[in-house]
Design an enzyme around this catalytic site. Structure first.
Site, short mmCIF file in Angstrom:
data_model
loop_
_atom_site.label_atom_id
_atom_site.label_comp_id
_atom_site.label_asym_id
_atom_site.label_seq_id
_atom_site.Cartn_x
_atom_site.Cartn_y
_atom_site.Cartn_z
N HIS A 18 0.87 -1.19 0.00
CA HIS A 18 0.00 0.00 0.00
C HIS A 18 0.90 1.22 0.00
CE1 HIS A 18 -3.53 -2.49 1.24
NE2 HIS A 18 -2.56 -3.24 1.74
N HIS A 209 -8.28 -8.54 0.18
CA HIS A 209 -7.72 -8.92 1.48
C HIS A 209 -8.76 -9.81 2.14
CE1 HIS A 209 -4.98 -5.63 0.76
NE2 HIS A 209 -4.42 -5.71 1.96
N GLU A 212 -7.38 -12.26 6.83
CA GLU A 212 -6.30 -11.62 7.60
C GLU A 212 -6.72 -11.62 9.07
OE1 GLU A 212 -5.54 -7.50 6.73
OE2 GLU A 212 -3.57 -7.52 7.70
N ASP A 312 3.50 -5.32 2.36
CA ASP A 312 2.23 -4.75 2.81
C ASP A 312 2.34 -3.25 3.10
OD1 ASP A 312 -0.49 -4.87 3.30
OD2 ASP A 312 -0.34 -5.87 5.24
N1 HPA Z 1 -5.23 -5.10 5.67
C1 HPA Z 1 -6.27 -4.40 5.24
N2 HPA Z 1 -6.15 -3.17 4.76
C2 HPA Z 1 -4.94 -2.62 4.72
C3 HPA Z 1 -3.84 -3.30 5.16
C4 HPA Z 1 -3.98 -4.61 5.65
O1 HPA Z 1 -3.03 -5.31 6.04
N3 HPA Z 1 -2.77 -2.48 4.98
C5 HPA Z 1 -3.25 -1.34 4.45
N4 HPA Z 1 -4.57 -1.42 4.29
ZN ZN Z 2 -2.52 -5.13 2.58
#
Ligand code: HPA
Ligand code: ZN
Length: 361
Positions: A18, A209, A212, A312
């Protein structure tokens, strides 16, 4: 140590980063100063290192979990105001990527966050584009920008977010679409309208995503309902035998970010990542067969998981893609062949065009 030197020297492909998460404290302070911006929040730990002439350095404070992290991440971006700020953010990432051996990067950007604050989308996207393309000329790194539907917003707001991206898809500047931000309690299907709108706009590359800090079922839902072909993180999915098998069989690219998972307490130890199992052929298939059919079983019925290793939010975690490679290498003692497989899969599973993929192989 010869092995570690090999891992260090690898050329890398970064499929999950990101741009907001790549803003180093130094860059944040530089931008804050020239914008006359007073950061109200205390985001940093300070340390003084005697060896470098009593130099004081800042690092982002530790995070409790994903939602706590997302708060800090959003606050840090409040400093960004101008076209030049976004140019610098993009270019500084490319410099860091170059020193990490990156040859191709696919980079998420949360355009809607800035538009909601009153910034011009053109300043964000064109600013980044200029920074990235300068990096491409200087370092030979190819890149693709990816948009995001942001799960902390409502489904309707996410549809609006897709409309913000429409002109940049048409200009060929934003290539794919992801689903980002907070996860738990936000099932992927809730954001189907945004994904449908993105398809109407003409987007063809989708990722999410998933798994997570949400359950394995969100990984399946992202595949079934949103039709994504890539899963970001996917941790709770790969810990689930059924979802693991599905990801493996379908050859879905899973973008792992090991040190992010540690920083956000998604896992407590790198040993929790089943890297060996992801690299190896499916042993269960072969064990059920007579010994003379094992070779055949390997060739015909099982293939390893497709995955890549990424950073990330490298500045916010103070760990860049090389750090992630080395951490996995130390924990799992991978062979050269393992690393070559990971490198090739990262190229094949990228969204670079065919010609660029061939150059990188
Ligand atoms: N997860 C979800 N959104 C995000 C992340 C992440 O690890 N990093 C930046 N935005
Ligand atoms: Zn991410």
């Amino acid at each position: 140590h010869e092995q570690e030197a090999f891992v260090h020297a690898l050329r890398r492909v970064e499929l999950h980063v990101h741009i907001e998460g790549a803003m180093t404290p130094d860059l944040l302070f530089t931008i804050a100063k020239r914008n006359g911006y007073q950061m109200e929040h205390d985001l940093f730990d300070w340390s003084t290192t005697a060896e470098h002439g009593a130099e004081t350095t800042a690092t982002y404070k530790e995070y409790m979990d994903l939602n706590h992290f997302l708060n800090v991440y959003t606050k840090a971006t409040e400093v960004l105001k101008t076209h030049r700020d976004f140019h610098d953010l993009g270019y500084e990432y490319m410099r860091k990527a170059h020193s990490n051996g990156v040859m191709h990067a696919e980079i998420f950007v949360d355009v809607q966050t800035y538009v909601d604050r009153g910034l011009e989308a053109d300043d964000v996207v064109h600013g980044l584009e200029e920074g990235f393309s300068r990096g491409q000329e200087e370092f030979g790194i190819s890149y693709l920008m990816l948009g995001c539907a942001l799960r902390h917003l409502s489904p309707d707001q996410c549809v609006d977010g897709m409309e913000i991206l429409r002109p940049y898809h048409e200009q060929g500047l934003i290539h794919g679409m992801g689903l980002c931000s907070m996860e738990r309690g936000q099932p992927p299907s809730k954001f189907l309208p945004a994904f449908q709108r993105a398809k109407d706009i003409g987007f063809e590359r989708f990722t999410a995503h998933a798994g997570e800090d949400g359950p394995a079922s969100y990984v399946s839902e992202a595949l079934d309902v949103l039709g994504v072909t890539r899963i970001d993180h996917g941790i709770n999915g790969i810990k689930d035998q059924e979802v693991f098998e599905r990801l493996r069989k379908e050859g879905t690219m899973v973008t792992l970010c090991p040190l992010s998972n540690i920083a956000l307490n998604v896992i407590q130890h790198l040993g929790e990542l089943p890297i060996r199992k992801m690299l190896d052929h499916d042993l269960k298939v072969s064990r059920r067969r007579p010994w003379w059919r094992v070779e055949h079983a390997h060739a015909q019925e099982s293939s390893p998981m497709q995955f890549s290793i990424n950073s990330d939010d490298p500045a916010l975690f103070n760990s860049w893609i090389t750090d992630n490679f080395i951490a996995i290498h130390k924990e799992h003692a991978l062979s050269k062949a393992d690393w070559i497989k990971i490198s090739h899969d990262s190229i094949d599973g990228s969204w670079a065009d065919q010609e660029r993929k061939e150059e990188m192989r």
